[in-house]
Design an enzyme around this catalytic site. Sequence first.
Site, PDB file in Angstrom:
ATOM      1  N   HIS A  37      29.836  40.903  29.209  1.00  0.00           N
ATOM      2  CA  HIS A  37      30.029  39.614  28.525  1.00  0.00           C
ATOM      3  C   HIS A  37      28.704  39.126  27.917  1.00  0.00           C
ATOM      4  O   HIS A  37      28.669  38.603  26.808  1.00  0.00           O
ATOM      5  CB  HIS A  37      30.509  38.540  29.511  1.00  0.00           C
ATOM      6  CG  HIS A  37      31.857  38.787  30.104  1.00  0.00           C
ATOM      7  ND1 HIS A  37      32.037  39.122  31.426  1.00  0.00           N
ATOM      8  CD2 HIS A  37      33.100  38.730  29.558  1.00  0.00           C
ATOM      9  CE1 HIS A  37      33.333  39.248  31.672  1.00  0.00           C
ATOM     10  NE2 HIS A  37      34.004  39.027  30.559  1.00  0.00           N
ATOM     11  N   GLN A  61      48.884  35.405  30.154  1.00  0.00           N
ATOM     12  CA  GLN A  61      48.684  36.856  30.020  1.00  0.00           C
ATOM     13  C   GLN A  61      48.783  37.582  31.356  1.00  0.00           C
ATOM     14  O   GLN A  61      48.562  38.788  31.421  1.00  0.00           O
ATOM     15  CB  GLN A  61      47.372  37.169  29.296  1.00  0.00           C
ATOM     16  CG  GLN A  61      46.099  36.836  30.055  1.00  0.00           C
ATOM     17  CD  GLN A  61      44.859  37.028  29.187  1.00  0.00           C
ATOM     18  OE1 GLN A  61      44.541  36.196  28.350  1.00  0.00           O
ATOM     19  NE2 GLN A  61      44.153  38.131  29.376  1.00  0.00           N
ATOM     20  N   LYS A 149      35.883  47.844  25.393  1.00  0.00           N
ATOM     21  CA  LYS A 149      36.575  48.373  26.578  1.00  0.00           C
ATOM     22  C   LYS A 149      38.076  48.063  26.505  1.00  0.00           C
ATOM     23  O   LYS A 149      38.900  48.892  26.866  1.00  0.00           O
ATOM     24  CB  LYS A 149      35.978  47.779  27.853  1.00  0.00           C
ATOM     25  CG  LYS A 149      36.696  48.288  29.070  1.00  0.00           C
ATOM     26  CD  LYS A 149      36.136  47.714  30.328  1.00  0.00           C
ATOM     27  CE  LYS A 149      37.203  47.723  31.371  1.00  0.00           C
ATOM     28  NZ  LYS A 149      38.010  46.503  31.327  1.00  0.00           N
ATOM     29  N   SER A 185      33.725  45.547  34.532  1.00  0.00           N
ATOM     30  CA  SER A 185      34.954  44.760  34.419  1.00  0.00           C
ATOM     31  C   SER A 185      34.933  43.696  35.508  1.00  0.00           C
ATOM     32  O   SER A 185      34.416  43.939  36.607  1.00  0.00           O
ATOM     33  CB  SER A 185      36.163  45.676  34.641  1.00  0.00           C
ATOM     34  OG  SER A 185      37.295  44.907  34.983  1.00  0.00           O
ATOM     35  N   SER A 186      35.517  42.559  35.177  1.00  0.00           N
ATOM     36  CA  SER A 186      35.578  41.485  36.179  1.00  0.00           C
ATOM     37  C   SER A 186      36.396  41.923  37.385  1.00  0.00           C
ATOM     38  O   SER A 186      36.246  41.381  38.469  1.00  0.00           O
ATOM     39  CB  SER A 186      36.211  40.238  35.577  1.00  0.00           C
ATOM     40  OG  SER A 186      35.406  39.785  34.515  1.00  0.00           O
ATOM     41  N   ARG A 187      37.284  42.908  37.206  1.00  0.00           N
ATOM     42  CA  ARG A 187      38.139  43.339  38.320  1.00  0.00           C
ATOM     43  C   ARG A 187      37.466  44.394  39.198  1.00  0.00           C
ATOM     44  O   ARG A 187      38.006  44.746  40.244  1.00  0.00           O
ATOM     45  CB  ARG A 187      39.478  43.863  37.799  1.00  0.00           C
ATOM     46  CG  ARG A 187      40.359  42.744  37.222  1.00  0.00           C
ATOM     47  CD  ARG A 187      41.783  43.204  36.982  1.00  0.00           C
ATOM     48  NE  ARG A 187      42.673  42.096  36.697  1.00  0.00           N
ATOM     49  CZ  ARG A 187      43.036  41.695  35.483  1.00  0.00           C
ATOM     50  NH1 ARG A 187      42.571  42.296  34.428  1.00  0.00           N
ATOM     51  NH2 ARG A 187      43.864  40.669  35.345  1.00  0.00           N
TER      52      ARG A 187
HETATM   53  O1  PAF Z   1      39.468  39.894  27.457  1.00  0.00           O
HETATM   54  C1  PAF Z   1      39.633  38.780  28.008  1.00  0.00           C
HETATM   55  O2  PAF Z   1      38.813  38.319  28.809  1.00  0.00           O
HETATM   56  C2  PAF Z   1      40.874  37.959  27.678  1.00  0.00           C
HETATM   57  O3  PAF Z   1      41.972  38.767  27.475  1.00  0.00           O
HETATM   58  C3  PAF Z   1      40.663  36.992  26.487  1.00  0.00           C
HETATM   59  C4  PAF Z   1      40.397  37.733  25.195  1.00  0.00           C
HETATM   60  C5  PAF Z   1      39.510  36.045  26.784  1.00  0.00           C
HETATM   61  C6  PAF Z   1      41.929  36.156  26.270  1.00  0.00           C
HETATM   62  O4  PAF Z   1      42.246  35.404  27.397  1.00  0.00           O
END
Ligand code: PAF
Length: 280
Positions: A37, A61, A149, A185-187
Amino acid sequence: MQIVNTVSELREAVKIWRLAGESVAFVPTMGNLHAGHLQLVSAAKKNADRVVVSIFVNPTQFGVGEDFETYPRTEREDRSKLETVGTDLLFQPAVTDIYAPDAKTTVTVTDLSGLYCGASRPGHFSGVATVVCKLFNIVQPDRALFGLKDFQQLTIIKTMARDLHIPVQITGIDTVREPSGLAMSSRNGYLTNTEKRIAPRLYQVLCAARDAVLAGNKTYADIEQEALQFLQQAGFQTDYFSVCRSSDLKKAAAEDVDLVLLTAVKLGKTRLIDNICFSR
Ligand code: PAF
């Protein structure tokens, strides 16, 4: 760094920059920020006078039984990370600021949203397209940056902006990897120590498949099959592994030149996705 929570505060701040003739870049995120990020924000900073970052864990989502409730919320750490890379404004809206209770409008990019991750996560990409469309309308940036990614997500967002005539330039930024090759990745924080040792195999299998494509002595179907077998033997539950055309994510044909290998797996409870983009 200015921090705002409402759409009107955000618009007021951006209006002042616009009146001064400044350009605006935008990095949408769901927080729990990592080096990937921060790379997006640094790239944004090089290309615009002002950088807006949003942190919004977007409920639409996430599917039923997915990790919306437990998705890591690390506000304080995220804020200090964003300060270090020169973010001008952090937009952190509440769910009710983005979704009115009687909202009737969603955005779906047909076809693309049902493939690959969209097949296993029904509704996921409509949630992404809807929230990104809303965020683009709120911030009205000149440019927006997303990680490569999430290649399918990036393709869907570019298609949405093109189809809806949203005047924003969308840029994909290279995946940042751990020294092991694992895509950040955050996960990744969900992985156990044992899983952390297995997870880098995903990128190794992608590299091996890319090399096999470049060597040119196997069919794409065989390469996909072998990759799936390697991944299963390594301990992953495989979702898909596909050799695709990078322009529209259709299955690649022998004559296609610009390719992307897309894959998604589960390791224990954690879903991991990754890809490699290359030309042959
Ligand atoms: O990639 C993400 O973190 C999310 O899918 C996004 C683009 C911020 C939309 O919520």
